[in-house]
Design a protein around this motif. Structure first.
Motif, PDB file in Angstrom:
ATOM      1  N   GLY A 239      30.724  41.561  30.939  1.00  0.00           N
ATOM      2  CA  GLY A 239      31.125  40.214  30.549  1.00  0.00           C
ATOM      3  C   GLY A 239      32.613  39.987  30.701  1.00  0.00           C
ATOM      4  O   GLY A 239      33.046  38.926  31.159  1.00  0.00           O
ATOM      5  N   ASN A 240      33.381  41.001  30.341  1.00  0.00           N
ATOM      6  CA  ASN A 240      34.832  40.866  30.488  1.00  0.00           C
ATOM      7  C   ASN A 240      35.235  40.823  31.956  1.00  0.00           C
ATOM      8  O   ASN A 240      36.117  40.062  32.361  1.00  0.00           O
ATOM      9  CB  ASN A 240      35.527  42.046  29.790  1.00  0.00           C
ATOM     10  N   LEU A 241      34.550  41.662  32.790  1.00  0.00           N
ATOM     11  CA  LEU A 241      34.854  41.646  34.227  1.00  0.00           C
ATOM     12  C   LEU A 241      34.618  40.261  34.818  1.00  0.00           C
ATOM     13  O   LEU A 241      35.432  39.763  35.617  1.00  0.00           O
ATOM     14  CB  LEU A 241      33.971  42.674  34.952  1.00  0.00           C
ATOM     15  N   TYR A 242      33.510  39.601  34.416  1.00  0.00           N
ATOM     16  CA  TYR A 242      33.182  38.292  34.982  1.00  0.00           C
ATOM     17  C   TYR A 242      34.174  37.206  34.579  1.00  0.00           C
ATOM     18  O   TYR A 242      34.179  36.123  35.165  1.00  0.00           O
ATOM     19  CB  TYR A 242      31.754  37.882  34.578  1.00  0.00           C
ATOM     20  N   ARG A 243      34.996  37.476  33.593  1.00  0.00           N
ATOM     21  CA  ARG A 243      36.062  36.527  33.251  1.00  0.00           C
ATOM     22  C   ARG A 243      37.111  36.472  34.361  1.00  0.00           C
ATOM     23  O   ARG A 243      37.804  35.470  34.527  1.00  0.00           O
ATOM     24  CB  ARG A 243      36.746  36.933  31.946  1.00  0.00           C
ATOM     25  N   TYR A 244      37.232  37.560  35.106  1.00  0.00           N
ATOM     26  CA  TYR A 244      38.256  37.634  36.162  1.00  0.00           C
ATOM     27  C   TYR A 244      37.662  37.477  37.566  1.00  0.00           C
ATOM     28  O   TYR A 244      38.271  36.845  38.432  1.00  0.00           O
ATOM     29  CB  TYR A 244      38.993  38.980  36.080  1.00  0.00           C
ATOM     30  N   PHE A 245      36.510  38.094  37.797  1.00  0.00           N
ATOM     31  CA  PHE A 245      35.868  38.049  39.113  1.00  0.00           C
ATOM     32  C   PHE A 245      34.369  37.832  38.893  1.00  0.00           C
ATOM     33  O   PHE A 245      33.740  38.576  38.141  1.00  0.00           O
ATOM     34  CB  PHE A 245      36.090  39.362  39.881  1.00  0.00           C
ATOM     35  N   VAL A 246      33.806  36.840  39.604  1.00  0.00           N
ATOM     36  CA  VAL A 246      32.394  36.541  39.388  1.00  0.00           C
ATOM     37  C   VAL A 246      31.501  37.154  40.459  1.00  0.00           C
ATOM     38  O   VAL A 246      30.275  37.057  40.381  1.00  0.00           O
ATOM     39  CB  VAL A 246      32.140  35.013  39.348  1.00  0.00           C
ATOM     40  N   SER A 247      32.096  37.781  41.491  1.00  0.00           N
ATOM     41  CA  SER A 247      31.289  38.353  42.570  1.00  0.00           C
ATOM     42  C   SER A 247      32.095  39.419  43.300  1.00  0.00           C
ATOM     43  O   SER A 247      33.326  39.507  43.156  1.00  0.00           O
ATOM     44  CB  SER A 247      30.883  37.257  43.570  1.00  0.00           C
TER      45      SER A 247
END
Length: 204
Positions: A32-40
């Motif tokens: 979840g934290n990663l998707y705050r910066y990069f979604v793919s």
């Protein structure tokens, strides 16, 4: 930190087998934290390219301000082709392969390639204006040859753990010096004829 983790994942597992969860785990954060910066993964590739563009941009600016443009470009080449770890070459191969199948990744790679090409051709032009390259050398043609050699070096280094990048770079410099001195003619046949009236007269 995230981009470094992504690099390690694609070197270890390949671009396709790497998941966003893998990257998050490698970076020590939640998905979840990663998707705050990069979604793919495509956005992660864009992040890697942007980071490289910033690094190259600083290096090229330094070269423009240096009195010996070719000397500094040679040192930058040594850093890029010899001193960088082999894992970087494997990473390039993974992303280049994905660029042939994925239009989004391909567009990012092509944009970066065009920018690097424009920057280096401009530096060759600058070096020629300072007398560091022979006046008849076509900067774009010279870069096309040297870039193809460099790409081949990356490919062989990625495939062969015993590949000697220092020796390959030495040979690359031999070719580069021959091109920049004008000994290696890169002009198309008709251009070479136009540049050599005496030869044209002899053949008529």
């Amino acid at each position: 930190m995230i981009l470094d983790a992504f690099e390690r994942c694609i070197v270890r597992s390949g671009f396709h087998r790497t998941t966003m969860q893998d990257v998050a785990r490698e970076a020590g954060m939640s998905a979840g934290n990663l998707y705050r910066y990069f979604v793919s993964k495509e956005q992660l590739v864009s992040g890697l390219c942007e980071r490289d563009r910033e690094r190259f941009g600083a290096d090229f600016q330094h070269a423009r301000e240096h009195s010996d443009v070719i000397g500094l470009l040679t040192e930058l080449g040594r850093k890029h082709f010899v001193e960088e770890p082999r894992s970087r070459c494997i990473q390039f191969m993974e992303i280049w392969a994905e660029a042939t199948r994925n239009p989004a990744v391909g567009a990012v790679c092509m944009a970066t390639d065009r920018e690097v090409t424009e920057q280096i051709v401009g530096l060759f032009d600058l070096a020629r204006s300072r007398g560091q390259i022979a006046p008849n050398v076509d900067s774009a043609a010279a870069f096309a040859v040297l870039s193809a050699i460099g790409d081949g070096m990356h490919m062989h280094r990625a495939l062969d753990p015993d590949f000697d990048p220092a020796e390959a770079f030495r040979l690359m410099l031999v070719v580069m010096k021959a091109i920049f001195s004008g000994q290696l003619d890169l002009n198309r046949p008709q251009e070479a004829e136009a540049a050599s009236p005496a030869r044209s007269e002899r053949s008529s």
